[in-house]
Write an enzyme that holds these catalytic residues in place. Structure first.
Site, PDB file in Angstrom:
ATOM      1  N   PHE A   1       0.866  -1.186   0.000  1.00 29.32           N
ATOM      2  CA  PHE A   1       0.000   0.000   0.000  1.00 29.32           C
ATOM      3  C   PHE A   1       0.896   1.228   0.000  1.00 29.32           C
ATOM      4  O   PHE A   1       1.638   1.471   0.946  1.00 29.32           O
ATOM      5  CB  PHE A   1      -0.958   0.063   1.196  1.00 29.32           C
ATOM      6  CG  PHE A   1      -1.852   1.273   1.093  1.00 29.32           C
ATOM      7  CD1 PHE A   1      -3.024   1.222   0.347  1.00 29.32           C
ATOM      8  CD2 PHE A   1      -1.487   2.486   1.674  1.00 29.32           C
ATOM      9  CE1 PHE A   1      -3.820   2.359   0.205  1.00 29.32           C
ATOM     10  CE2 PHE A   1      -2.294   3.620   1.529  1.00 29.32           C
ATOM     11  CZ  PHE A   1      -3.456   3.553   0.792  1.00 29.32           C
TER      12      PHE A   1
ATOM     13  N   ASP B   1       9.375   2.967   1.999  1.00 28.80           N
ATOM     14  CA  ASP B   1       8.171   3.727   2.334  1.00 28.80           C
ATOM     15  C   ASP B   1       7.893   3.535   3.824  1.00 28.80           C
ATOM     16  O   ASP B   1       7.347   2.516   4.242  1.00 28.80           O
ATOM     17  CB  ASP B   1       6.985   3.253   1.487  1.00 28.80           C
ATOM     18  CG  ASP B   1       5.706   4.032   1.792  1.00 28.80           C
ATOM     19  OD1 ASP B   1       5.669   4.750   2.811  1.00 28.80           O
ATOM     20  OD2 ASP B   1       4.737   3.912   1.014  1.00 28.80           O
TER      21      ASP B   1
ATOM     22  N   LYS C   1       2.364  10.992   7.149  1.00 26.10           N
ATOM     23  CA  LYS C   1       1.484  10.745   8.289  1.00 26.10           C
ATOM     24  C   LYS C   1       1.929  11.491   9.561  1.00 26.10           C
ATOM     25  O   LYS C   1       1.631  12.665   9.692  1.00 26.10           O
ATOM     26  CB  LYS C   1       1.334   9.243   8.509  1.00 26.10           C
ATOM     27  CG  LYS C   1       0.523   8.608   7.372  1.00 26.10           C
ATOM     28  CD  LYS C   1      -0.086   7.253   7.703  1.00 26.10           C
ATOM     29  CE  LYS C   1      -1.153   6.881   6.693  1.00 26.10           C
ATOM     30  NZ  LYS C   1      -0.735   5.939   5.684  1.00 26.10           N
TER      31      LYS C   1
HETATM   32  C1  LIG Z   1      -0.921   5.988   4.208  1.00 31.59           C
HETATM   33  C2  LIG Z   1       0.195   5.506   3.398  1.00 31.59           C
HETATM   34  C3  LIG Z   1       0.538   6.116   2.182  1.00 31.59           C
HETATM   35  C4  LIG Z   1      -0.290   7.216   1.561  1.00 31.59           C
HETATM   36  O1  LIG Z   1      -0.387   8.341   2.379  1.00 31.59           O
HETATM   37  P1  LIG Z   1      -1.548   9.415   2.115  1.00 31.59           P
HETATM   38  O2  LIG Z   1      -1.171  10.565   3.020  1.00 31.59           O
HETATM   39  O3  LIG Z   1      -2.849   8.779   2.503  1.00 31.59           O
HETATM   40  O4  LIG Z   1      -1.507   9.782   0.680  1.00 31.59           O
HETATM   41  C5  LIG Z   1       1.647   5.644   1.511  1.00 31.59           C
HETATM   42  N1  LIG Z   1       2.380   4.638   2.000  1.00 31.59           N
HETATM   43  C6  LIG Z   1       2.081   4.028   3.163  1.00 31.59           C
HETATM   44  C7  LIG Z   1       2.949   2.907   3.661  1.00 31.59           C
HETATM   45  C8  LIG Z   1       0.973   4.427   3.888  1.00 31.59           C
HETATM   46  O5  LIG Z   1       0.649   3.797   5.023  1.00 31.59           O
END
Ligand SMILES: *Cc1c(COP(=O)(O)O)cnc(C)c1O
Length: 411
Positions: free
Chosen positions: A151, A236, A265
Site C-alpha cells: 500500500f 516507504d 502521516k
Molecule cells: C498511508 C500511506 C501512504 C499514503 O499516504 P496518504 O497521506 O494517505 O496519501 C503511503 N504509503 C504508506 C505505507 C501508507 O501507510
C-alpha cells in the site's frame, strides 16, 4: 420529491450527521458509526459526549496523540506569524525543518511534500531521473520493483502497481514500468532486478496488508541486493516510521539505511499534511529548478509543525514508549491467542490481529469494540489493526485489551 427538513447544525445528533453525509459526500469510505467532535491525547469524544480510546491514531498520523501541547503550540505560534509563501520565495522556517529532519534520519537532503501519496510519487520521479542521469538507463525504460500486497497510496500511478483489485478496478489505463514480486522473497526480488531497474520500493513492514513483518534478514538482503546491482532502495516509512515500531525508523531494526526514505502521516503531527522524500545528495540532487514542485509543500505552517515533530522524536521518548508499551501489547495479545485470536504480528505499538472468522469479520469486531469504547480499524477479512498513539499509558492499553477480550468472549 420533497427535501427532508434541515436540522439546525448545532443540534444535530450523531445519527443526524451520519444521515446528512450520505447524499452529499462521496462514498469512498465506510466509516464506523461514530461522529467525533473533540479529542485529546489517546481519547476522542463524540457529539453526545461518549468517550472512546483511539487505537487507530489516524493510521499513525497521530503518533503523538490528539493535540499534543507542543505541536499545538508550534502551530498556534506559526499561525500568528506566517502560513504560506509558496516556494517562489524563501521563508524562515524551511531550513530548520530540513536540517533537523535530515539529521534525524542520517541522510543529506529533504524534498518537502504534503500527503504520503505525493511523497511516493516524488520518490518514483526522483528514482527514474536518477536512473537516466546517473545509472544510464535508456530513456523511458526505467523499471521499479515493488512488492505484492503493497500500500503506497491512491494516485493513478500508485494504484498501477497495487495488487488490490478494489483499489485498481475501473481506474485504468495504468502507468507502466513496475514489476511486482512477492513480499519477503529475496530470490523473487533478485530475479526481477535487471539493468533497467531504478529502484526497489517496499514498506519495511506492510501496514495495510495487516502489519506484515518480513523475516529478519529481508531488509538487509534488499539493501545488499540493491547495492550490488546498482539500484536504489526506496523505503516507504510513511506508516512504519517516526516512532511507531519502537525506533525512529522501522529499517533500524536491521540497522539498514535505505537510499531514499519516504515519510508522511505522523510528520504532520496530526495537524497538517506533511510528507517528505529524504535522500543523499547524489540522489535528490538530480532535481533542478522547475522539474518538480508543490504549491503547499514545505509551507511555513507545515515546516513549523514538522520541526516540532522532529524535536519530539529527537528526545527518544516516543520510540522508547513504543518499545516498552509494545511488550504489554504483545503479551496481552498472546494471552488472547486461542481465545478468539488466531494469531497476530506486532512490533512496537503496532499490531495486526487475526480474529477467528467464526466470531465475525474484522468490521464486526471493530463495531463491537466501538460499543465498548475502543476505536480500531479492520484491514482485510478478519484482521484488525491496532496502532494507538505512542502517548497512550499502560493503563489505557490494558483497557483496550480488556475490551477486546470481552468482545471475543461474547463471540
Ligand atoms: C498511508 C500511506 C501512504 C499514503 O499516504 P496518504 O497521506 O494517505 O496519501 C503511503 N504509503 C504508506 C505505507 C501508507 O501507510
Amino acid at each position: 420529491m420533497t427535501a427532508p427538513a434541515r436540522v439546525p447544525v448545532r443540534t444535530r445528533t450523531s445519527a443526524d450527521l451520519i444521515r446528512a453525509e450520505e447524499p452529499v459526500l462521496a462514498h469512498n469510505y465506510h466509516p464506523l458509526p461514530v461522529v467525533v467532535a473533540r479529542a485529546e491525547g489517546a481519547w476522542v469524544e463524540d457529539v453526545e459526549g461518549r468517550r472512546y480510546l483511539d487505537m487507530l491514531a489516524g493510521y499513525s498520523a497521530l503518533n503523538f496523540g490528539h493535540r499534543h501541547p507542543r505541536l499545538i503550540e508550534a502551530a498556534h505560534r506559526q499561525l500568528d506569524r506566517l502560513t504560506l509563501t509558496s516556494r517562489a520565495f524563501h521563508h524562515d522556517k524551511l531550513a530548520e525543518f530540513a536540517e533537523r529532519l535530515a539529521a534525524l534520519t542520517g541522510l543529506d537532503m529533504v524534498l518537502p511534500m504534503n500527503t504520503g501519496a505525493e511523497a511516493v510519487e516524488s520518490g518514483i520521479k526522483v528514482a527514474r531521473k536518477w536512473a537516466y542521469e546517473v545509472k544510464g538507463v535508456p530513456a523511458d525504460r526505467a523499471t521499479i520493483v515493488v512488492a505484492a500486497d503493497n500500500f503506497h497510496g491512491r494516485t493513478t500511478t500508485i494504484v498501477s502497481f497495487s495488487t488490490d483489485e478494489t483499489a485498481r478496478a475501473g481506474f485504468g489505463p495504468f502507468t507502466p514500468g513496475f514489476r511486482v514480486v512477492p513480499y519477503n522473497d529475496l530470490a523473487a526480488l533478485e530475479a526481477a532486478v535487471d539493468e533497467t531497474t531504478a529502484a526497489v520500493l517496499i514498506e519495511p513492514i506492510q501496514g495495510e496488508a495487516g502489519v506484515v513483518i518480513p523475516d529478519q534478514g529481508y531488509l538487509t538482503g534488499v539493501r545488499e541486493l540493491t547495492r550490488r546491482t546498482g539500484c536504489l532502495f526506496v523505503a516507504d516509512e510513511i506508516q512504519s516510521g517516526l516512532g511507531r515500531t519502537g525506533r525512529t525508523l522501522a529499517v533500524e531494526h536491521e540497522s539498514v539505511v535505505p537510499d531514499v526514505l519516504l515519510l508522511g502521516k505522523a510528520l504532520g503531527g496530526g495537524i497538517v499534511p506533511v510528507s517528505a522524500v529524504v535522500a543523499d545528495r547524489e540522489v535528490l540532487g538530480v532535481l533542478r529548478p522547475g522539474e518538480h514542485g508543490s504549491t503547499f509543500g514545505g509551507n511555513p505552517l507545515s515546516a513549523a509543525v514538522g520541526t516540532a515533530v522532529v524535536e519530539l522524536l529527537e528526545t527518544g521518548e516516543f520510540q522508547r514508549r513504543a518499545a516498552e508499551l509494545g511488550v504489554i501489547l504483545r503479551d496481552g495479545l498472546a494471552e488472547l491467542v486461542g481465545k478468539g485470536v488466531l494469531g497476530f504480528r506486532a512490533r512496537g505499538l503496532w499490531a495486526g490481529v487475526d480474529i477467528d472468522p467464526a466470531l465475525g469479520t474484522g468490521r464486526e469486531v471493530s463495531h463491537h469494540l466501538m460499543r465498548e469504547g475502543v476505536l480500531v480499524k479492520d484491514t482485510h477479512g478478519s484482521t484488525i489493526r491496532l496502532a494507538p498513539p505512542l502517548t497512550i499509558t499502560a493503563e489505557e492499553l490494558a483497557t483496550a485489551l480488556g475490551a477486546l477480550e470481552r468482545v471475543l468472549r461474547r463471540g
